[in-house]
Scaffold this motif. Structure first.
Motif, PDB file in Angstrom:
ATOM      1  N   ALA A 232       4.125  -3.504  -9.976  1.00 29.70           N
ATOM      2  CA  ALA A 232       4.439  -2.075  -9.961  1.00 29.70           C
ATOM      3  C   ALA A 232       3.384  -1.307  -9.174  1.00 29.70           C
ATOM      4  CB  ALA A 232       4.531  -1.549 -11.390  1.00 29.70           C
ATOM      5  N   SER A 233       2.108  -1.626  -9.393  1.00 31.53           N
ATOM      6  CA  SER A 233       1.084  -0.856  -8.680  1.00 31.53           C
ATOM      7  C   SER A 233       1.029  -1.265  -7.208  1.00 31.53           C
ATOM      8  CB  SER A 233      -0.274  -1.003  -9.354  1.00 31.53           C
ATOM      9  OG  SER A 233      -0.744  -2.304  -9.203  1.00 31.53           O
ATOM     10  N   ALA A 234       1.430  -2.517  -6.898  1.00 32.67           N
ATOM     11  CA  ALA A 234       1.505  -2.921  -5.482  1.00 32.67           C
ATOM     12  C   ALA A 234       2.548  -2.088  -4.762  1.00 32.67           C
ATOM     13  CB  ALA A 234       1.864  -4.393  -5.374  1.00 32.67           C
ATOM     14  N   PHE A 235       3.656  -1.816  -5.450  1.00 34.72           N
ATOM     15  CA  PHE A 235       4.718  -1.051  -4.811  1.00 34.72           C
ATOM     16  C   PHE A 235       4.417   0.445  -4.828  1.00 34.72           C
ATOM     17  CE2 PHE A 235       7.527  -4.843  -6.062  1.00 34.72           C
ATOM     18  CZ  PHE A 235       7.089  -5.523  -4.944  1.00 34.72           C
ATOM     19  N   VAL A 236       3.263   0.811  -5.371  1.00 38.88           N
ATOM     20  CA  VAL A 236       2.748   2.167  -5.177  1.00 38.88           C
ATOM     21  C   VAL A 236       1.780   2.170  -3.995  1.00 38.88           C
ATOM     22  CG1 VAL A 236       1.342   4.011  -6.153  1.00 38.88           C
ATOM     23  CG2 VAL A 236       2.972   2.793  -7.607  1.00 38.88           C
ATOM     24  N   SER A 237       0.777   1.268  -4.056  1.00 44.01           N
ATOM     25  CA  SER A 237      -0.305   1.347  -3.065  1.00 44.01           C
ATOM     26  C   SER A 237       0.167   0.979  -1.658  1.00 44.01           C
ATOM     27  CB  SER A 237      -1.474   0.457  -3.488  1.00 44.01           C
ATOM     28  OG  SER A 237      -1.049  -0.868  -3.685  1.00 44.01           O
ATOM     29  N   GLY A 238       1.027  -0.027  -1.534  1.00 43.38           N
ATOM     30  CA  GLY A 238       1.521  -0.434  -0.208  1.00 43.38           C
ATOM     31  C   GLY A 238       2.276   0.689   0.482  1.00 43.38           C
ATOM     32  N   PRO A 239       3.383   1.162  -0.116  1.00 41.24           N
ATOM     33  CA  PRO A 239       4.121   2.256   0.521  1.00 41.24           C
ATOM     34  C   PRO A 239       3.272   3.507   0.727  1.00 41.24           C
ATOM     35  CG  PRO A 239       5.464   1.224  -1.162  1.00 41.24           C
ATOM     36  CD  PRO A 239       4.106   0.608  -1.263  1.00 41.24           C
ATOM     37  N   ALA A 240       2.380   3.835  -0.212  1.00 40.59           N
ATOM     38  CA  ALA A 240       1.542   5.031  -0.040  1.00 40.59           C
ATOM     39  C   ALA A 240       0.706   4.901   1.228  1.00 40.59           C
ATOM     40  CB  ALA A 240       0.636   5.227  -1.259  1.00 40.59           C
ATOM     41  N   PHE A 241       0.170   3.711   1.457  1.00 42.50           N
ATOM     42  CA  PHE A 241      -0.657   3.519   2.658  1.00 42.50           C
ATOM     43  C   PHE A 241       0.201   3.581   3.912  1.00 42.50           C
ATOM     44  CE2 PHE A 241      -3.452   1.289   5.628  1.00 42.50           C
ATOM     45  CZ  PHE A 241      -4.641   1.945   5.363  1.00 42.50           C
ATOM     46  N   ILE A 242       1.428   3.067   3.840  1.00 40.44           N
ATOM     47  CA  ILE A 242       2.308   3.112   5.012  1.00 40.44           C
ATOM     48  C   ILE A 242       2.677   4.562   5.341  1.00 40.44           C
ATOM     49  CG2 ILE A 242       4.568   2.444   5.887  1.00 40.44           C
ATOM     50  CD1 ILE A 242       4.254  -0.118   4.171  1.00 40.44           C
ATOM     51  N   ILE A 243       2.935   5.370   4.307  1.00 38.37           N
ATOM     52  CA  ILE A 243       3.238   6.785   4.558  1.00 38.37           C
ATOM     53  C   ILE A 243       2.064   7.443   5.277  1.00 38.37           C
ATOM     54  CG2 ILE A 243       3.673   9.015   3.468  1.00 38.37           C
ATOM     55  CD1 ILE A 243       5.083   7.483   1.192  1.00 38.37           C
ATOM     56  N   LEU A 244       0.846   7.162   4.785  1.00 38.22           N
ATOM     57  CA  LEU A 244      -0.340   7.738   5.430  1.00 38.22           C
ATOM     58  C   LEU A 244      -0.428   7.281   6.887  1.00 38.22           C
ATOM     59  CD1 LEU A 244      -2.996   7.396   2.578  1.00 38.22           C
ATOM     60  CD2 LEU A 244      -1.922   9.497   3.417  1.00 38.22           C
ATOM     61  N   THR A 245      -0.142   6.001   7.120  1.00 37.39           N
ATOM     62  CA  THR A 245      -0.168   5.488   8.488  1.00 37.39           C
ATOM     63  C   THR A 245       0.813   6.257   9.368  1.00 37.39           C
ATOM     64  OG1 THR A 245      -0.565   3.299   7.572  1.00 37.39           O
ATOM     65  CG2 THR A 245       0.024   3.409   9.887  1.00 37.39           C
ATOM     66  N   ALA A 344      -0.909  13.361  -2.305  1.00 34.95           N
ATOM     67  CA  ALA A 344      -0.252  12.492  -3.287  1.00 34.95           C
ATOM     68  C   ALA A 344      -0.495  11.023  -2.968  1.00 34.95           C
ATOM     69  CB  ALA A 344       1.245  12.782  -3.308  1.00 34.95           C
ATOM     70  N   CYS A 345      -0.338  10.667  -1.675  1.00 34.78           N
ATOM     71  CA  CYS A 345      -0.515   9.262  -1.294  1.00 34.78           C
ATOM     72  C   CYS A 345      -1.965   8.822  -1.480  1.00 34.78           C
ATOM     73  CB  CYS A 345      -0.085   9.053   0.157  1.00 34.78           C
ATOM     74  SG  CYS A 345       1.677   9.130   0.363  1.00 34.78           S
ATOM     75  N   THR A 346      -2.900   9.685  -1.091  1.00 34.81           N
ATOM     76  CA  THR A 346      -4.315   9.327  -1.227  1.00 34.81           C
ATOM     77  C   THR A 346      -4.672   9.113  -2.698  1.00 34.81           C
ATOM     78  OG1 THR A 346      -4.705  10.743   0.671  1.00 34.81           O
ATOM     79  CG2 THR A 346      -6.642   9.986  -0.518  1.00 34.81           C
ATOM     80  N   LEU A 347      -4.193  10.035  -3.560  1.00 39.39           N
ATOM     81  CA  LEU A 347      -4.495   9.902  -4.985  1.00 39.39           C
ATOM     82  C   LEU A 347      -3.870   8.637  -5.558  1.00 39.39           C
ATOM     83  CD1 LEU A 347      -4.106  13.559  -6.312  1.00 39.39           C
ATOM     84  CD2 LEU A 347      -6.215  12.265  -5.967  1.00 39.39           C
ATOM     85  N   ALA A 348      -2.627   8.362  -5.177  1.00 44.41           N
ATOM     86  CA  ALA A 348      -1.952   7.172  -5.701  1.00 44.41           C
ATOM     87  C   ALA A 348      -2.677   5.909  -5.250  1.00 44.41           C
ATOM     88  CB  ALA A 348      -0.501   7.133  -5.222  1.00 44.41           C
ATOM     89  N   PHE A 349      -3.090   5.911  -3.983  1.00 42.63           N
ATOM     90  CA  PHE A 349      -3.775   4.747  -3.431  1.00 42.63           C
ATOM     91  C   PHE A 349      -5.130   4.553  -4.119  1.00 42.63           C
ATOM     92  CE2 PHE A 349      -6.177   2.444  -0.138  1.00 42.63           C
ATOM     93  CZ  PHE A 349      -5.272   1.441   0.170  1.00 42.63           C
ATOM     94  N   ALA A 350      -5.899   5.637  -4.241  1.00 40.44           N
ATOM     95  CA  ALA A 350      -7.220   5.545  -4.871  1.00 40.44           C
ATOM     96  C   ALA A 350      -7.080   5.157  -6.345  1.00 40.44           C
ATOM     97  CB  ALA A 350      -7.960   6.870  -4.733  1.00 40.44           C
ATOM     98  N   GLY A 351      -6.067   5.726  -7.013  1.00 39.46           N
ATOM     99  CA  GLY A 351      -5.850   5.402  -8.419  1.00 39.46           C
ATOM    100  C   GLY A 351      -5.594   3.912  -8.609  1.00 39.46           C
TER     101      GLY A 351
END
Lengths: 425, 303
Positions: A232-245, A344-351
């Motif tokens: 579950a957290s992988a499917f948060v951090s991966g997409p969040a980083f892609i959005i930032l990219t 939102a993405c930065t917070l999710a990724f850092a979290g």
């Protein structure tokens, strides 16, 4: 040797076109604006600082880390675990693109695959950084070493991580090369591998969770919920980083992507971040409602133990980051508000980085198996090595994006002689 | 056209220069690696313990002895005693008698050529309040006259489990259980990943975070290949029931040092052994039985 017609290439012409593809790729990866050069030079500098720190560690021993016999894994394994998640999360672009045949997603799916490759490379480097005897790395190679398969979960992890790297390298390499040649990729050569990569992405994170959750002597990890939580957290951090990219590429790379793929990713994170929070709550309820000795790690993590409370600020930051990010992701038109989306993405990724990195690995060791409270915070050397590994991952990611994007846009094509220099810029 | 091509060559030159500088910086950054001595091809290419022929083993032992002579100026002798058939070593501690003096900890430190700077030892002693078996109430850093009247003392070392989780998790089979029940480590095969330390429920394993420091005059020259020889940097080690002594019919150093006679060691397969009598006549228990590790290490109370 017969000459094939120019639109249908025979295998023999690959001998001409493939080296040219590689040359053009190297050239594209090292050409760019002043900003690009500054970024790459900066990353190289950080990487070199990391290499130097690691060389000191390898020669004089890991005594200069803050790890001890009590907390025998630290920042390296924490980052390794998190990076496996980022790599697995990249696949969240592949599923809509190919399983649900989302055309717009197919144009950007390459970003997810490149992220997976860069993240796996970082994972492997973090494992090497953590070895006391990197000179004996070959003992782990099946065939020439002594590979404790299938008993040791670590050998499974070696297999699935390298397998995932190879699958992604193949898919990305094939798709880019075909685009470069201006040919339609043959589904036979990539479809099965894409489907395989989806299953494999789940496997890398499941096996990595099994490393920890299979240890009966560590109650904090010995939970059936660990693998699902990892996913579950992988499917948060991966997409969040892609959005930032994507946002960075749109700002600096002159990318002409539509909003739609990004919106799909936002929808994914909107759900997965809530699933992750739900599992955290379920885990915490079990720990704190029942109480007892097996909850002492969780108590230490969230509330500290007397003077020992080094992780308390970390984990509460992660909880706050996750909750704020979850609320922000609920905003229906988040994609239109770039600043909010970045937040939102930065917070999710850092979290996720805290929760699944230091917040997961270190409390597994505190208290120790004899219930001693020995604390751990990384040393300067560890931070330098870790920064170096991350910088190398970003170098791989940046350089490969630099090559992939012009090819996918059709700006970089194989031309039969004479090559036109105007295609350079 | 000429302007453009000269621009291209200049760009290529700058790239070449950058690559050269980068490679040079990379080499410089790695330079601390080459300062470390003691690395040699024979060590690097050495096979796993179980794959060594008797001749290989002899060569390895001679090399290690020569290295020790060079490093410490002391002649040491490394033996490699193998398990005796019909032997399974078992340990038991009488917690009614143990007074927490820590003599066993000290004896282990000396016998096993542990690093002097970190005061390393394979044994930790927990001071526990009477009336509980909860290790959470224990304290390993007590520093007062012993025994304290309201306390009992519980030394913990490797439990030589019959189902050792540390052996299962090792990715390279650098640690295994021998026929006489002792779990050993091949110090020349361990890659230092420390997965075994995470897996062990008894805090039995130690890592060589640095090269062990030992003054020449304090070295114990009677060494075993799989036991107390001076360990290399970056590998894991653990209690081996002093196999260089016990396989030769002697007792572990920690037992000999014990001032109260709390420690009982022997071959459980020998019906006349002391340890067999203790296991048959005392109400013994093992640590963390619920984990299913099946320790060969027992505890009991006399009164």
């Amino acid at each position: 040797m017969e000459q094939a017609p120019s639109d249908v290439q025979s295998p023999s012409t690959h001998r001409v076109s493939y080296p040219r593809f590689l040359m053009r790729a190297i050239s594209a990866a090292t050409d760019g604006s002043f900003l690009f050069y500054a970024w790459m030079t900066g990353l190289t500098a950080v990487f070199l600082v990391g290499v130097n720190a690691w060389a000191h560690q390898a020669s004089s021993g890991m005594i200069n880390t803050h790890m001890t016999d009590h907390v025998s894994w630290g920042l390296y394994i924490a980052n390794f675990t998190f990076m496996v998640g980022v790599a697995a999360g990249g696949v969240m672009m592949v599923i809509p693109a190919y399983l649900y045949k989302d055309r717009k997603m197919q144009d950007v799916v390459i970003i997810g695959e490149l992220l997976a490759i860069a993240a796996i490379v970082s994972c492997l480097l973090f494992v090497i950084a953590d070895l006391g005897r990197p000179d004996r790395f070959w003992h782990m190679f099946p065939g020439i070493g002594r590979f404790n398969f299938p008993m040791s979960m670590l050998t499974w992890d070696v297999l699935v991580l390298n397998g995932y790297l190879i699958i992604n390298l193949h898919v990305v390499g094939y798709l880019l090369y075909m685009r470069f040649l201006g040919r339609k990729p043959n589904p036979r050569w990539y479809k099965p591998f894409i489907l395989l990569s989806i299953v494999w992405a789940v496997s890398i994170h499941t096996v990595t969770a099994f490393l920890y959750q299979g240890l009966g002597g560590r109650p904090f990890w010995n939970s059936a919920l660990l693998a699902p939580r990892f996913l579950a957290s992988a499917f948060v951090s991966g997409p969040a980083f892609i959005i930032l990219t994507m946002i960075v590429l749109r700002r600096f790379g002159g990318s002409r992507m539509s909003d739609q793929p990004m919106n799909t990713l936002v929808k994914i994170v909107r759900v997965t971040i809530l699933i992750n929070l739900l599992m955290v709550i379920s885990e915490l309820f079990t720990e704190f409602y029942a109480g007892g000795a097996h909850t002492s790690s969780a108590r230490y993590l969230f509330f500290g133990h007397g003077e020992a409370n080094a992780l308390v600020p970390w984990i509460w930051s992660a909880i706050v980051f996750n909750i704020v990010a979850a609320v922000l992701f609920m905003k229906p038109d988040l994609v239109k508000h770039t600043k909010l989306l970045v937040t939102a993405c930065t917070l999710a990724f850092a979290g996720a980085w805290i929760e699944k990195g230091m917040g997961l690995i270190v409390p597994g060791f505190i208290p120790s198996t004899l219930h001693e409270y020995v604390e751990y915070l990384p040393s300067h050397l560890e931070w330098r090595v870790a920064a170096g590994v991350v910088a190398f991952g970003l170098l791989v990611y940046s350089a490969s994006l630099k090559v992939a994007i012009p090819i996918f846009r059709g700006d970089m094509r194989f031309e039969q002689a004479p090559p036109k220099e105007t295609a350079e810029k | 056209m000429t302007e453009k091509s000269s621009g291209l060559t200049r760009r290529r030159m700058v790239k070449g220069l950058g690559a050269t500088l980068g490679a040079a910086a990379f080499g410089a950054a790695l330079s601390p690696l080459f300062r470390s001595s003691g690395m040699n091809a024979a060590e690097l290419m050495q096979r796993h313990y179980k794959e060594l022929t008797p001749a290989d083993k002899q060569a390895v032992i001679e090399r290690l002895q020569a290295e020790a002579k060079e490093a410490f100026g002391v002649s040491i002798s490394i033996q490699d005693p193998r398990p005796t058939p019909q032997t399974k070593f078992v340990y038991a501690i009488n917690l009614s008698v143990c007074n927490g003096s820590g003599k066993c900890v000290e004896a282990c430190h000396k016998e096993n050529n542990h690093d002097r700077e970190t005061k390393q030892s394979y044994i930790r002693v927990l001071e526990m309040p009477k009336g509980t078996m909860d290790m959470e109430q224990g304290n390993t850093t007590y520093n007062h006259t012993v025994p304290s009247p309201d306390k009992f003392y519980m030394p913990v070392q490797c439990q030589q489990c019959d189902e050792p989780p540390c052996v299962d998790v090792c990715p390279v089979q650098a640690t295994w259980k021998e026929k006489d029940g002792i779990v050993v480590v091949d110090y020349n095969w361990c890659i230092g990943c420390r997965y075994c330390m995470a897996a062990c429920p008894y805090h039995a394993r130690r890592f060589n975070w640095k090269k062990p420091y030992l003054p020449a005059e304090e070295i114990n020259p009677n060494q075993g290949y799989l036991s107390n020889r001076v360990r290399p940097q970056g590998v894991v080690e653990k209690c081996h029931f002093c196999l260089h002594r016990t396989r030769e019919g002697r007792l572990p150093a920690c037992l000999e040092a014990c001032p109260t006679g709390a420690r009982v060691f022997g071959n459980i397969l020998d019906p006349k052994s002391n340890i067999r009598w203790v296991l048959e006549n005392k109400r013994v228990y093992v640590l963390k039985e619920e984990l299913g590790t099946k320790p060969s290490f027992f505890y009991f109370f006399d009164k």
